[in-house]
Enzyme design. Structure first.
Site, PDB file in Angstrom:
ATOM      1  CB  SER A 138     126.975  17.128  39.129  1.00  0.00           C
ATOM      2  OG  SER A 138     126.036  17.423  38.248  1.00  0.00           O
ATOM      3  CG  ASP A 147     134.407  17.401  34.571  1.00  0.00           C
ATOM      4  OD1 ASP A 147     134.968  17.759  35.603  1.00  0.00           O
ATOM      5  OD2 ASP A 147     134.454  18.017  33.465  1.00  0.00           O
TER       6      ASP A 147
END
Length: 321
Positions: A138, A147
């Site tokens: 991602s 994150d």
């Protein structure tokens, strides 16, 4: 071609994702250029590669420094390079809140999982242990929480029956090398994307009290008041009524203000063909220098002109205190 976005890449090791970005940037139609590769590890192999590719490098060890002090050194180096965006490519440092705030919406990272799954480390083994059929990577915006920023793009990678963490990681790395350059290219050119621009207008218009969206002559428009008696205070124009530009149309106080705005900045403002005679102004959104604070202000002023008195009266009272 429009001026390319200037990118600084932060690494801590070999910099394989950095290399993918560097080589993608060599394409003549790539919308970004790499102006700096910086590291907290002075002998990081990726710095040698960047230097060989004639990219400016910078390194400063973090040992013996507070997180904030080291981040300030890195930030200053990035600013000196003229970079507009920071791209993390294997930068093994948790960044301070202050650094993240300085680069808010202008710092990207790539993570080896399909976020929000498996934040942090050991993502490959965690996906295998969970019995997942696919893993992946991602690209996301960096926020203060690890994150956790908005995901911009993802690539799924199949987990094979005999995969271990090492074999899965090797295929995900291939996916990363393809995903990161394309996601970065889309992000740095987002302000030229009419769909992205429309969404920015929509969010700001609908944040005002008692507003709703309704198309008018094929163009998105926003009204204040009820569904039956509401009045338009803004329109989104994309090649509308024969005009080539992408623009926001809002009300002014009249033709005098309209003329004054155009006189001050004719590259930004113009009188729209269909609404101009009524004193509306068009603000171009395809110049690459949109001031979204100014757009929000013009939306609010236009809203105030047509909003029901019961709404503006409360605002007037609040302004007195």
């Amino acid at each position: 071609m429009a001026e390319k976005a200037r990118i600084a890449i932060l690494i801590s090791g070999r910099g394989s994702n950095m290399a993918a970005l560097v080589y993608a940037a060599k394409s003549s139609d790539c919308p970004y250029e790499i102006v700096l590769v910086a590291s907290n590890v002075p002998d990081a192999p990726g710095l040698t590669l960047a230097q060989a590719e004639q990219i400016d490098i910078f390194a400063h060890p973090h040992k013996g420094l507070s997180r904030e002090a080291h981040d300030t050194i890195m930030h200053d180096a990035i600013v000196r390079s003229g970079a507009e965006y920071v791209v993390l490519a294997g930068y093994m440092r948790i960044l301070s809140d202050g650094f993240v705030r300085k680069w808010a919406d202008h710092m990207l990272n790539i993570h080896p999982s399909l976020l929000p799954k498996y934040k942090g480390l050991d993502t490959y083994q965690r996906a295998i242990d969970a019995g997942d059929k696919v893993a992946g990577c991602s690209v996301h915006l960096v926020t203060a929480e690890l994150d956790d920023g908005p995901v911009l793009a993802q690539t799924e990678v199949a987990i094979l029956p005999d995969d271990d963490a090492e074999t899965l990681a090797s295929r995900i790395l291939i996916a990363e090398h393809q995903l990161y350059p394309s996601a970065l290219a889309r992000y740095v050119t987002r302000e030229a994307d009419p769909d992205w621009i429309l969404e920015q207008i929509r969010q700001r218009a609908l944040a005002l009290q008692e507003t709703h969206e309704r198309a008018s002559f094929g163009a998105p428009g926003w009204r204040v008041g009820s569904q039956t008696t509401g009045k338009y205070f803004a329109y989104f124009a994309q090649s509308h009524h024969g005009e080539a530009s992408v623009a926001l149309l809002v009300k002014t106080t009249g033709l005098d203000e309209q003329a004054a705005l155009i006189d001050v900045d004719p590259d930004l403002y113009y009188a729209p063909k269909f609404y101009g005679k009524s004193g509306w102004i068009a603000i171009r959104l395809d110049t690459g220098r949109t001031d979204w604070g100014h757009i929000a202000e013009r939306l609010y002023k236009s809203w105030c002109q047509v909003a029901p008195k019961r709404l503006t009266r409360l605002i007037d009272i609040a302004d007195q205190f």
